[in-house]
Design a protein around this motif. Sequence first.
Motif, PDB file in Angstrom:
ATOM      1  N   ASP A 108      16.516 -25.393  -2.103  1.00 23.60           N
ATOM      2  CA  ASP A 108      16.394 -26.807  -1.776  1.00 23.60           C
ATOM      3  C   ASP A 108      15.857 -26.929  -0.353  1.00 23.60           C
ATOM      4  OD1 ASP A 108      17.231 -29.644  -2.847  1.00 23.60           O
ATOM      5  OD2 ASP A 108      17.799 -29.598  -0.736  1.00 23.60           O
ATOM      6  N   SER A 109      15.061 -27.958  -0.116  1.00 20.40           N
ATOM      7  CA  SER A 109      14.385 -28.086   1.177  1.00 20.40           C
ATOM      8  C   SER A 109      15.282 -28.658   2.270  1.00 20.40           C
ATOM      9  CB  SER A 109      13.149 -28.981   1.024  1.00 20.40           C
ATOM     10  OG  SER A 109      13.514 -30.272   0.574  1.00 20.40           O
ATOM     11  N   VAL A 110      16.405 -29.270   1.913  1.00 20.41           N
ATOM     12  CA  VAL A 110      17.281 -29.874   2.930  1.00 20.41           C
ATOM     13  C   VAL A 110      17.824 -28.781   3.851  1.00 20.41           C
ATOM     14  CG1 VAL A 110      19.412 -31.166   3.321  1.00 20.41           C
ATOM     15  CG2 VAL A 110      17.889 -31.806   1.440  1.00 20.41           C
ATOM     16  N   ASN A 111      17.708 -29.019   5.145  1.00 20.23           N
ATOM     17  CA  ASN A 111      18.108 -27.995   6.114  1.00 20.23           C
ATOM     18  C   ASN A 111      19.047 -28.562   7.169  1.00 20.23           C
ATOM     19  OD1 ASN A 111      18.061 -25.365   7.132  1.00 20.23           O
ATOM     20  ND2 ASN A 111      16.375 -25.787   8.528  1.00 20.23           N
TER      21      ASN A 111
ATOM     22  N   VAL B 206      27.703 -32.921   1.757  1.00 18.66           N
ATOM     23  CA  VAL B 206      29.138 -32.698   1.581  1.00 18.66           C
ATOM     24  C   VAL B 206      29.393 -31.420   0.793  1.00 18.66           C
ATOM     25  CG1 VAL B 206      31.246 -33.647   0.582  1.00 18.66           C
ATOM     26  CG2 VAL B 206      29.609 -35.159   1.716  1.00 18.66           C
ATOM     27  N   LEU B 207      30.237 -30.567   1.351  1.00 18.25           N
ATOM     28  CA  LEU B 207      30.592 -29.302   0.721  1.00 18.25           C
ATOM     29  C   LEU B 207      32.035 -29.354   0.235  1.00 18.25           C
ATOM     30  CD1 LEU B 207      28.262 -28.621   2.856  1.00 18.25           C
ATOM     31  CD2 LEU B 207      29.086 -26.271   2.697  1.00 18.25           C
ATOM     32  N   PRO B 208      32.281 -29.084  -1.037  1.00 15.54           N
ATOM     33  CA  PRO B 208      33.664 -28.931  -1.508  1.00 15.54           C
ATOM     34  C   PRO B 208      34.293 -27.687  -0.876  1.00 15.54           C
ATOM     35  CG  PRO B 208      32.134 -29.255  -3.347  1.00 15.54           C
ATOM     36  CD  PRO B 208      31.308 -28.963  -2.126  1.00 15.54           C
ATOM     37  N   PHE B 209      35.587 -27.758  -0.635  1.00 16.21           N
ATOM     38  CA  PHE B 209      36.325 -26.626  -0.068  1.00 16.21           C
ATOM     39  C   PHE B 209      37.279 -26.095  -1.122  1.00 16.21           C
ATOM     40  CE2 PHE B 209      40.008 -25.139   2.686  1.00 16.21           C
ATOM     41  CZ  PHE B 209      39.418 -23.910   2.969  1.00 16.21           C
ATOM     42  N   LEU B 210      37.044 -24.851  -1.522  1.00 17.45           N
ATOM     43  CA  LEU B 210      37.859 -24.177  -2.531  1.00 17.45           C
ATOM     44  C   LEU B 210      38.929 -23.338  -1.843  1.00 17.45           C
ATOM     45  CD1 LEU B 210      38.084 -23.272  -5.622  1.00 17.45           C
ATOM     46  CD2 LEU B 210      36.712 -21.298  -4.916  1.00 17.45           C
ATOM     47  N   LEU B 211      40.155 -23.519  -2.276  1.00 17.49           N
ATOM     48  CA  LEU B 211      41.272 -22.733  -1.756  1.00 17.49           C
ATOM     49  C   LEU B 211      42.104 -22.273  -2.946  1.00 17.49           C
ATOM     50  CD1 LEU B 211      42.697 -21.730   0.835  1.00 17.49           C
ATOM     51  CD2 LEU B 211      44.062 -23.825   0.769  1.00 17.49           C
ATOM     52  N   GLY B 212      42.152 -20.956  -3.169  1.00 18.12           N
ATOM     53  CA  GLY B 212      42.824 -20.435  -4.345  1.00 18.12           C
ATOM     54  C   GLY B 212      42.073 -20.856  -5.592  1.00 18.12           C
ATOM     55  N   ASP B 213      42.747 -21.559  -6.493  1.00 17.02           N
ATOM     56  CA  ASP B 213      42.067 -22.000  -7.704  1.00 17.02           C
ATOM     57  C   ASP B 213      41.914 -23.518  -7.732  1.00 17.02           C
ATOM     58  OD1 ASP B 213      44.618 -22.852  -8.246  1.00 17.02           O
ATOM     59  OD2 ASP B 213      44.687 -22.044 -10.279  1.00 17.02           O
ATOM     60  N   ALA B 214      41.894 -24.146  -6.543  1.00 18.61           N
ATOM     61  CA  ALA B 214      41.763 -25.599  -6.474  1.00 18.61           C
ATOM     62  C   ALA B 214      40.723 -25.997  -5.435  1.00 18.61           C
ATOM     63  CB  ALA B 214      43.106 -26.228  -6.132  1.00 18.61           C
ATOM     64  N   VAL B 215      40.008 -27.077  -5.720  1.00 15.21           N
ATOM     65  CA  VAL B 215      39.169 -27.720  -4.710  1.00 15.21           C
ATOM     66  C   VAL B 215      40.084 -28.696  -3.975  1.00 15.21           C
ATOM     67  CG1 VAL B 215      37.203 -29.230  -4.285  1.00 15.21           C
ATOM     68  CG2 VAL B 215      37.061 -27.446  -6.040  1.00 15.21           C
ATOM     69  N   VAL B 216      40.337 -28.431  -2.690  1.00 14.30           N
ATOM     70  CA  VAL B 216      41.386 -29.156  -1.967  1.00 14.30           C
ATOM     71  C   VAL B 216      40.853 -30.150  -0.938  1.00 14.30           C
ATOM     72  CG1 VAL B 216      43.044 -27.283  -2.303  1.00 14.30           C
ATOM     73  CG2 VAL B 216      41.603 -27.294  -0.249  1.00 14.30           C
ATOM     74  N   ALA B 217      39.555 -30.076  -0.636  1.00 13.17           N
ATOM     75  CA  ALA B 217      38.996 -30.976   0.375  1.00 13.17           C
ATOM     76  C   ALA B 217      37.480 -30.978   0.234  1.00 13.17           C
ATOM     77  CB  ALA B 217      39.410 -30.552   1.788  1.00 13.17           C
ATOM     78  N   ARG B 218      36.848 -31.870   0.979  1.00 10.99           N
ATOM     79  CA  ARG B 218      35.385 -31.867   1.083  1.00 10.99           C
ATOM     80  C   ARG B 218      35.005 -32.324   2.486  1.00 10.99           C
ATOM     81  NH1 ARG B 218      33.799 -35.708  -3.805  1.00 10.99           N
ATOM     82  NH2 ARG B 218      35.832 -35.131  -4.639  1.00 10.99           N
ATOM     83  N   VAL B 219      33.954 -31.724   3.021  1.00  9.23           N
ATOM     84  CA  VAL B 219      33.533 -32.009   4.398  1.00  9.23           C
ATOM     85  C   VAL B 219      32.028 -32.244   4.437  1.00  9.23           C
ATOM     86  CG1 VAL B 219      35.375 -30.862   5.691  1.00  9.23           C
ATOM     87  CG2 VAL B 219      33.503 -29.497   4.793  1.00  9.23           C
ATOM     88  N   ASP B 220      31.632 -33.199   5.262  1.00 11.68           N
ATOM     89  CA  ASP B 220      30.219 -33.504   5.496  1.00 11.68           C
ATOM     90  C   ASP B 220      29.809 -32.752   6.755  1.00 11.68           C
ATOM     91  OD1 ASP B 220      27.694 -34.619   5.584  1.00 11.68           O
ATOM     92  OD2 ASP B 220      28.367 -36.546   6.406  1.00 11.68           O
ATOM     93  N   LEU B 221      28.893 -31.782   6.604  1.00 15.04           N
ATOM     94  CA  LEU B 221      28.565 -30.878   7.709  1.00 15.04           C
ATOM     95  C   LEU B 221      27.117 -31.023   8.174  1.00 15.04           C
ATOM     96  CD1 LEU B 221      30.308 -27.563   6.557  1.00 15.04           C
ATOM     97  CD2 LEU B 221      31.234 -29.423   7.961  1.00 15.04           C
ATOM     98  N   LYS B 222      26.938 -30.772   9.460  1.00 18.35           N
ATOM     99  CA  LYS B 222      25.598 -30.745  10.057  1.00 18.35           C
ATOM    100  C   LYS B 222      25.579 -29.707  11.157  1.00 18.35           C
ATOM    101  CE  LYS B 222      22.189 -33.460  12.610  1.00 18.35           C
ATOM    102  NZ  LYS B 222      21.815 -34.793  13.140  1.00 18.35           N
ATOM    103  N   ALA B 223      24.539 -28.888  11.185  1.00 15.86           N
ATOM    104  CA  ALA B 223      24.348 -27.928  12.268  1.00 15.86           C
ATOM    105  C   ALA B 223      23.482 -28.585  13.346  1.00 15.86           C
ATOM    106  CB  ALA B 223      23.680 -26.661  11.745  1.00 15.86           C
TER     107      ALA B 223
END
Length: 410
Positions: A53-56, A331-348
């Motif tokens: 994907d082109s999004v950077n 937005v990236l889902p955050f996987l912990l163990g066998d559950a998706v427990v959070a999501r965060v919107d990230l930028k470098a």
Amino acid sequence: METGRESMPNLTTAQARRTLLAAQGLHRPRPHSAPTRRRITSEVQRLQVLQLDSVNVLIRSHYLPLFSRLGPYDRALLDHLSERAPRRLVEYWAHEASLVPPELFPHLRTWQRRTWMGAEGMPDAQRNTLETAVLDLLERNGPLTASALQRLLGGESHRPAEGWGWRWTAAKRVLEDLFGRGVVGSAGRTAQFERLYAPIGAVLPDPAQAMAEVEGPEALLVLAERAAGALGVAPARSIADYFRTPVRQTRQALEALVASGALEVVTVDREPEAWYLHPAATRPRQAQGRALLSPFDSLVFDRGRLHRLFGVHYRIEIYTPAARRIHGYYVLPFLLGDAVVARVDLKADRAVKRLLVRSAHPEPGAPPATAAELAAELLLLAGWLGLDDVVVEDRGELAAVLAVEVGRLA
């Protein structure tokens, strides 16, 4: 598939979820040692597809799945697999534009007919003339970007095609048509993410693959089996979605694979829908992985399966107007163990070497350790990206406690 389903093997939702995580390489902690080229190659073979994907805004999406599974690794090792001969990965249409093992190319070419991206409707004389010119230039000059090809062609090839929504030039339309038909391939990407086109025989490690013609049913048997292996257990629609093959024909291929003993039909919670279990799939009793997942990660390809197994309603909001976004742009889902427990919107923010957490939202039932585990993951990601700090902005119910945990661990 309803007849006799009571006698079929049955998995619980939790078992199916852990089977999927194991097949995707996300069920256990990452290795402590730096990933080698061999380990990276093995992980790519497990997944079968890395979507491009082109999004950077954070990093190109195809790099993230390996970080999610292996931790910090040398991205040049992945680049070498797709850019240096003999290539272990080639770019072609799969789920979308993706890096795939080259042996899949003839099978994908049989089914990937994205005519809307090509030269449909172009006058035959213009199309044939441009095809000949494009192929001649690629043969004589080696890999070229579309813009370089257009400069060499000159003349009418620079004019946008009449009525073409993306305002592609005639040469660009012909080039994309040749790529879609598998006549030309990609020798890699430039730093600006422009595709480097080359004759397909010069891209594939085995030139015979460029000439191979695979019948539709045979190709689907291969693609369905590979997708089922990458998913561990999945319904027909998820298996078809993996390489974007037609559901009805994919279902027929799956039934043939069941009849031959290559797959097994199971139910999940005794529900009517048939799921297909790969014989190589493992069913771990617990999952102990931790990962931020790209919006284009193969674990989250099928939003319906994600909701069914993890109870998470996830959508990419890149193309949603800013005022209507719920969780953020990237937005990236955050996987912990066998559950998706959070999501965060990230930028470098590369100019000041900071990883910005634009928002942080917990999922219902997120465990108390979520913020601490997510903070550790964000710091690991920032280090891999060459960023010095993680800055958590005050958006989302998880933001305040996450900022505290980042400060504690930094």
